[in-house]
Write a protein that holds these residues in place. Sequence first.
Motif, mmCIF file in Angstrom:
data_model
loop_
_atom_site.group_PDB
_atom_site.id
_atom_site.type_symbol
_atom_site.label_atom_id
_atom_site.label_comp_id
_atom_site.label_asym_id
_atom_site.label_seq_id
_atom_site.Cartn_x
_atom_site.Cartn_y
_atom_site.Cartn_z
ATOM 1 N N HIS A 30 67.598 93.208 20.718
ATOM 2 C CA HIS A 30 66.740 93.908 19.756
ATOM 3 C C HIS A 30 67.209 95.347 19.547
ATOM 4 C CE1 HIS A 30 63.188 95.410 17.709
ATOM 5 N NE2 HIS A 30 63.055 96.333 18.652
ATOM 6 N N LEU A 31 67.536 96.025 20.641
ATOM 7 C CA LEU A 31 67.987 97.416 20.545
ATOM 8 C C LEU A 31 69.315 97.523 19.808
ATOM 9 C CD1 LEU A 31 67.076 98.589 24.169
ATOM 10 C CD2 LEU A 31 65.941 99.290 22.048
ATOM 11 N N ILE A 32 70.244 96.599 20.099
ATOM 12 C CA ILE A 32 71.547 96.621 19.423
ATOM 13 C C ILE A 32 71.379 96.333 17.936
ATOM 14 C CG2 ILE A 32 73.804 95.505 19.253
ATOM 15 C CD1 ILE A 32 73.601 94.963 22.285
ATOM 16 N N ASN A 33 70.543 95.341 17.602
ATOM 17 C CA ASN A 33 70.278 95.005 16.199
ATOM 18 C C ASN A 33 69.786 96.220 15.423
ATOM 19 O OD1 ASN A 33 70.750 92.348 15.112
ATOM 20 N ND2 ASN A 33 69.382 91.557 16.671
ATOM 21 N N ARG A 34 68.809 96.891 16.006
ATOM 22 C CA ARG A 34 68.207 98.048 15.325
ATOM 23 C C ARG A 34 69.214 99.189 15.197
ATOM 24 N NH1 ARG A 34 62.746 100.015 17.889
ATOM 25 N NH2 ARG A 34 64.185 100.845 19.449
ATOM 26 N N ALA A 35 69.969 99.452 16.282
ATOM 27 C CA ALA A 35 70.950 100.549 16.244
ATOM 28 C C ALA A 35 72.070 100.251 15.256
ATOM 29 C CB ALA A 35 71.524 100.770 17.646
ATOM 30 N N ALA A 36 72.526 98.997 15.203
ATOM 31 C CA ALA A 36 73.593 98.629 14.267
ATOM 32 C C ALA A 36 73.109 98.767 12.826
ATOM 33 C CB ALA A 36 74.060 97.208 14.543
ATOM 34 N N ALA A 37 71.867 98.349 12.574
ATOM 35 C CA ALA A 37 71.304 98.486 11.228
ATOM 36 C C ALA A 37 71.207 99.955 10.828
ATOM 37 C CB ALA A 37 69.936 97.820 11.167
ATOM 38 N N ASP A 38 70.789 100.795 11.753
ATOM 39 C CA ASP A 38 70.706 102.230 11.470
ATOM 40 C C ASP A 38 72.083 102.829 11.198
ATOM 41 O OD1 ASP A 38 67.984 102.125 11.810
ATOM 42 O OD2 ASP A 38 68.004 102.890 13.875
ATOM 43 N N GLU A 45 74.387 89.454 13.517
ATOM 44 C CA GLU A 45 73.995 88.045 13.547
ATOM 45 C C GLU A 45 73.954 87.613 15.016
ATOM 46 O OE1 GLU A 45 75.576 83.712 11.882
ATOM 47 O OE2 GLU A 45 76.623 85.578 11.358
ATOM 48 N N VAL A 46 72.791 87.117 15.469
ATOM 49 C CA VAL A 46 72.606 86.716 16.863
ATOM 50 C C VAL A 46 72.732 85.202 16.981
ATOM 51 C CG1 VAL A 46 71.044 86.707 18.834
ATOM 52 C CG2 VAL A 46 71.128 88.700 17.325
ATOM 53 N N HIS A 47 73.449 84.753 18.015
ATOM 54 C CA HIS A 47 73.638 83.324 18.251
ATOM 55 C C HIS A 47 73.086 82.957 19.627
ATOM 56 C CE1 HIS A 47 76.384 82.711 14.786
ATOM 57 N NE2 HIS A 47 76.655 83.982 15.005
ATOM 58 N N ALA A 93 70.918 83.889 21.646
ATOM 59 C CA ALA A 93 70.607 84.946 22.622
ATOM 60 C C ALA A 93 71.721 85.182 23.641
ATOM 61 C CB ALA A 93 69.296 84.638 23.358
ATOM 62 N N THR A 94 72.909 84.661 23.374
ATOM 63 C CA THR A 94 74.040 84.887 24.288
ATOM 64 C C THR A 94 75.208 85.566 23.592
ATOM 65 O OG1 THR A 94 74.960 82.688 23.808
ATOM 66 C CG2 THR A 94 73.459 82.880 25.694
ATOM 67 N N LYS A 95 75.123 85.717 22.295
ATOM 68 C CA LYS A 95 76.235 86.325 21.554
ATOM 69 C C LYS A 95 75.689 87.027 20.313
ATOM 70 C CE LYS A 95 80.074 84.257 21.765
ATOM 71 N NZ LYS A 95 81.193 83.285 21.676
ATOM 72 N N ILE A 96 76.257 88.176 20.021
ATOM 73 C CA ILE A 96 75.888 88.925 18.828
ATOM 74 C C ILE A 96 77.163 89.334 18.093
ATOM 75 C CG2 ILE A 96 75.712 91.095 20.153
ATOM 76 C CD1 ILE A 96 73.561 91.972 18.111
ATOM 77 N N ARG A 97 77.152 89.134 16.787
ATOM 78 C CA ARG A 97 78.282 89.542 15.954
ATOM 79 C C ARG A 97 77.847 90.712 15.076
ATOM 80 N NH1 ARG A 97 79.657 83.820 15.803
ATOM 81 N NH2 ARG A 97 81.685 83.561 16.818
ATOM 82 N N VAL A 98 78.733 91.688 14.974
ATOM 83 C CA VAL A 98 78.473 92.873 14.161
ATOM 84 C C VAL A 98 79.561 92.982 13.108
ATOM 85 C CG1 VAL A 98 78.231 95.380 14.154
ATOM 86 C CG2 VAL A 98 77.384 94.060 16.106
ATOM 87 N N ASP A 99 79.162 92.989 11.844
ATOM 88 C CA ASP A 99 80.094 93.161 10.739
ATOM 89 C C ASP A 99 80.119 94.625 10.323
ATOM 90 O OD1 ASP A 99 81.125 90.524 10.297
ATOM 91 O OD2 ASP A 99 79.143 89.953 9.559
ATOM 92 N N VAL A 100 81.286 95.229 10.433
ATOM 93 C CA VAL A 100 81.481 96.631 10.044
ATOM 94 C C VAL A 100 82.058 96.644 8.635
ATOM 95 C CG1 VAL A 100 82.632 98.798 10.599
ATOM 96 C CG2 VAL A 100 81.900 97.263 12.447
ATOM 97 N N PRO A 101 81.328 97.151 7.634
ATOM 98 C CA PRO A 101 81.839 97.124 6.262
ATOM 99 C C PRO A 101 82.961 98.132 6.029
ATOM 100 C CG PRO A 101 79.768 98.319 6.350
ATOM 101 C CD PRO A 101 79.989 97.763 7.725
ATOM 102 N N ASN A 143 72.845 105.508 18.036
ATOM 103 C CA ASN A 143 71.509 105.161 17.555
ATOM 104 C C ASN A 143 70.682 104.392 18.574
ATOM 105 O OD1 ASN A 143 71.534 106.240 14.798
ATOM 106 N ND2 ASN A 143 73.153 104.751 14.430
ATOM 107 N N LEU A 144 71.212 104.213 19.783
ATOM 108 C CA LEU A 144 70.429 103.599 20.853
ATOM 109 C C LEU A 144 69.529 104.654 21.504
ATOM 110 C CD1 LEU A 144 73.116 101.359 22.631
ATOM 111 C CD2 LEU A 144 71.110 100.547 21.371
#
Length: 242
Positions: free
Chosen positions: A20-28, A34-36, A38-46, A92-93
């Motif tokens: 949850h914290l990573i999602n919010r910080a990445a969005a900011d 994208e969470v898979h 609860a064991t993996k999270i992917r972050v797309d950097v534009p 942003n964390l």
Amino acid sequence: MNAAKTVLWTILADANEALHLINRAAADTGFKTEVHAATKIRVDVPRSLRRRRRASRLTGSVAPAARGTGVLWTSEDTEPGLEEHLLSIEENLPEGVMYDHGLTDAAEKAGLTLGGKKELRGLVCVLDRYEAVRAVGKGQLNDESGFVVLTGERLVFVANCDAGSKLLLDAPHNSIEKLVMGKRTSGETIRVALSGRAVEISRLGHGEGHGIATSYREVSNERARTTPITSSEASIPGQNDI
């Protein structure tokens, strides 16, 4: 394909809260996640022309850790930039959520000011997962400025504390024959006797060298108390075996 470089985060929260914290910080930060399972999270950097940034995708593998949750980050991009993207998210964390191995407390004890999260992350990245910092100072080794860090396992000197940090000294405690603190007009010094050579770290701030030397003695005493006694060491001189 080249092996991706990795960066390990330890977040002082359970897996769900960490994601949850990573999602919010990445969005900011302006990144998409994208969470898979609860064991993996992917972050797309534009891609960003203004920031001279190419598009990239980061993957964080999530697993329980001794302290909270570990997130092992890799990048699908062969170009460097993983550390910079992660630093952008980390900015942003919430404060105090990232485990720093006791670096902040050690720096405050020494009266030393770290330059920010980038400098702190550069130091954390050279530490092993379970290392805890006992003392830290800022000085000079071989004409290069950097930080000397004493952990429960070793003494290291890190130059250029950023994404390109250089480890100029990596001395496990059992390789140190002697560690002596001294003083000069330019500041305190630490002279370390290793097998076949001596290393001097100079220009340390007031109390920094003393703190490292004192902490080293404490660690050495702790190791001596906990080192198992071998059967030969436990034998009584002059006593014959029956």
